[in-house]
Write an enzyme that holds these catalytic residues in place. Sequence first.
Site, PDB file in Angstrom:
ATOM      1  CD  GLU A 264     -39.972 -13.074  45.897  1.00 39.19           C
ATOM      2  OE1 GLU A 264     -39.461 -13.871  45.087  1.00 39.19           O
ATOM      3  OE2 GLU A 264     -39.372 -12.096  46.348  1.00 39.19           O
TER       4      GLU A 264
ATOM      5  CG  HIS B 156     -36.921 -12.250  43.113  1.00 40.53           C
ATOM      6  ND1 HIS B 156     -37.041 -13.011  44.245  1.00 40.53           N
ATOM      7  CD2 HIS B 156     -35.578 -12.032  42.964  1.00 40.53           C
ATOM      8  CE1 HIS B 156     -35.841 -13.245  44.750  1.00 40.53           C
ATOM      9  NE2 HIS B 156     -34.922 -12.663  43.985  1.00 40.53           N
ATOM     10  CB  ILE B 157     -36.611  -9.166  37.141  1.00 40.08           C
ATOM     11  CG1 ILE B 157     -36.932  -7.692  37.470  1.00 40.08           C
ATOM     12  CG2 ILE B 157     -37.861  -9.937  36.761  1.00 40.08           C
ATOM     13  CD1 ILE B 157     -37.327  -6.869  36.258  1.00 40.08           C
TER      14      ILE B 157
END
Length: 313
Positions: free
Chosen positions: A259, A277-278
């Site tokens: 990431e 990635h929320i």
Amino acid sequence: MLKILVADGMEKAAVEKLKEMEFEIVEKHYEPEELMKEIKEFDILVVRSATKVKKSIIDAACETGRLKLIIRGGVGLDNIDVDYARARGIMVRNTPNASSASVAELVIGHMINLARYIHNSNITMRQGQWNKKAYEGVEICGKTLGIIGFGRIGRETAKRAKALGMNVIYTDIAGELKEYHGYRYMDMDELLACADFVTLHVPYTGGKAVIGREEIAKMKDGAYLINCARGGVVDEEALLEALDADKLAGAALDVYVKEPAKDCPLCNHEKVSCTPHIGASTMEAQERIGEEIVEIILDYYDGRKLNGCIESF
Ligand SMILES: NC(=O)C1=CN([C@@H]2O[C@H](COP(=O)(O)OP(=O)(O)OC[C@H]3O[C@@H](n4cnc5c(N)ncnc54)[C@H](O)[C@@H]3O)[C@@H](O)[C@H]2O)C=CC1
Ligand SMILES: O=C(O)CCC(=O)C(=O)O
């Protein structure tokens, strides 16, 4: 005065509250080399997932011995060398409960996305296409959701899936959790064979992926896989192969081995619903995380006062 480094951002109200209490707050993200230099001047480090607090950072902090507390604004501690920090006298805390509902809601969103081609429709309609026939989906009501890891997020997901008419089964290394009625415990192999949707809610502890080639082979043909836990818990290469081979009908990913995930083959795959990635990125979760961080800092501060060492701040 306590000097606090907020390295990956923190909810504004929480920052203001700490400033009002006259803590010195620095809100800045440092790359590892810079952080090694800067960390020596701080008493508390607050991170989310972007900052990796590995041995070299901890060793650098120990040169002055000022850093006494690392706070992870979130759940997963895989970006912090927790045992090493503790061995060197630095406390590590996280905010475990604040984001469970937000992650569970994202999982349900991804599941409906996959079942009804919402992710594909968004892309192709913007390109001027009208793929009504191609997007005949499936209902999630009546389908079986297999949850791997029945902790806080797994259980929040189970409640929501049950309310939507799904049959919920789960597995967990801790074994059957008798206090949770209405959800059937299975071992991993049974769960993989029965579930139409499989979702992971386990921590990443390094080593072999929880879902790799062997596990995918045990899944139902045409099943869906959802990973809102950590990139490393799914073998991304094996997943890509399974999607290409039509073994799996689709996958939803919020987390990735690397990431930020840019131009990754999985994110560009038409069978994948992806988010950056929320899982915890809601106003409510961030507000709760901010509040918990303030509480942890105040507890620490009060503890120091009680121990008579406040003058060292
Ligand atoms: N996408 C995102 O933004 C977020 C992701 N997360 C991830 O979700 C993970 C889970 O969070 P919580 O539910 O709060 O943790 P938790 O600790 O409440 O639950 C984890 C469960 O997984 C079980 N488990 C561990 N390893 C396992 C394995 N190999 N197979 C089966 N079960 C296993 C544990 O026994 C435990 O019951 C976190 O560790 C974090 O990595 C958490 C918050 C936000
Ligand atoms: O805000 C973040 O860093 C993502 C949340 C997360 O992955 C976690 O809390 O474990």
